[in-house]
Scaffold this motif. Structure first.
Motif, PDB file in Angstrom:
ATOM      1  N   LYS A  96       0.840  -1.197   0.000  1.00 38.36           N
ATOM      2  CA  LYS A  96       0.000   0.000   0.000  1.00 38.36           C
ATOM      3  C   LYS A  96       0.881   1.257   0.000  1.00 38.36           C
ATOM      4  CE  LYS A  96      -3.985   2.070   2.256  1.00 38.36           C
ATOM      5  NZ  LYS A  96      -4.958   1.966   3.349  1.00 38.36           N
ATOM      6  N   ILE A  97       1.957   1.208   0.776  1.00 43.63           N
ATOM      7  CA  ILE A  97       2.893   2.336   0.807  1.00 43.63           C
ATOM      8  C   ILE A  97       3.509   2.542  -0.577  1.00 43.63           C
ATOM      9  CG2 ILE A  97       5.123   3.117   1.718  1.00 43.63           C
ATOM     10  CD1 ILE A  97       4.331   1.642   4.366  1.00 43.63           C
ATOM     11  N   GLY A  98       3.969   1.462  -1.203  1.00 39.88           N
ATOM     12  CA  GLY A  98       4.566   1.551  -2.539  1.00 39.88           C
ATOM     13  C   GLY A  98       3.589   2.099  -3.564  1.00 39.88           C
ATOM     14  N   ASP A  99       2.334   1.649  -3.493  1.00 43.87           N
ATOM     15  CA  ASP A  99       1.297   2.116  -4.407  1.00 43.87           C
ATOM     16  C   ASP A  99       1.063   3.617  -4.241  1.00 43.87           C
ATOM     17  OD1 ASP A  99      -0.729   1.589  -6.407  1.00 43.87           O
ATOM     18  OD2 ASP A  99      -2.224   1.852  -4.806  1.00 43.87           O
ATOM     19  N   MET A 100       0.999   4.074  -2.996  1.00 40.54           N
ATOM     20  CA  MET A 100       0.782   5.503  -2.734  1.00 40.54           C
ATOM     21  C   MET A 100       1.962   6.342  -3.208  1.00 40.54           C
ATOM     22  SD  MET A 100      -1.116   5.451   0.952  1.00 40.54           S
ATOM     23  CE  MET A 100      -1.375   7.217   0.933  1.00 40.54           C
TER      24      MET A 100
END
Length: 136
Positions: A96-100
């Motif tokens: 989720k962090i990478g996607d954001m």
């Protein structure tokens, strides 16, 4: 440090060591801590690799991790679940962090301002046997 202070515990600076986030250095730093006249009963490592090194150091001394000493990591890597004993760790939503971050980067590349500039993700504690707890 804030958590210790809230519980009225004054940390001993000899119990705070810095490593390079590798398994080898986790082993080295844990040995440094375990060589102290009053070694810690728990080690909170900076990441799972260092925690795995600390587990190895403790086991090499005949300590039973989860009974004689508690060891925790950070990252919840796949190795954590399958170590011996399974490692208690902090899980962070890395995908989720990478996607954001990718969304923010794309916005910047396109000359836009990212919708959110400061995002705080809530990590979760994954309790396993290395801290004396049960598999969660």
């Amino acid at each position: 440090m804030d958590g210790l202070s809230e519980k009225g515990i004054q940390p001993d600076q000899k119990h705070i060591v810095t490593g390079d986030l590798t398994q080898r250095d986790g082993f080295k730093q844990a040995n440094q801590l375990l060589d102290l006249p009053n070694p810690p009963s728990a080690i909170a490592a900076g990441n799972d690799l260092m925690a795995l090194g600390a587990i190895s150091a403790a086991q090499k001394r005949g300590l039973v991790v989860g009974r004689d000493i508690a060891i925790t990591g950070f990252d919840n890597t796949p190795l954590a679940e399958h170590s011996h004993p399974p490692l208690t760790t902090i899980h962070q939503p890395i995908y989720k962090i990478g996607d954001m971050v990718c969304d923010m980067l794309i916005a910047l590349i396109q000359g836009e301002t990212p919708q959110e500039r400061n995002v705080l993700m809530e990590p979760t504690l994954v309790i396993r046997e290395s801290c004396g707890g049960s598999e969660a």
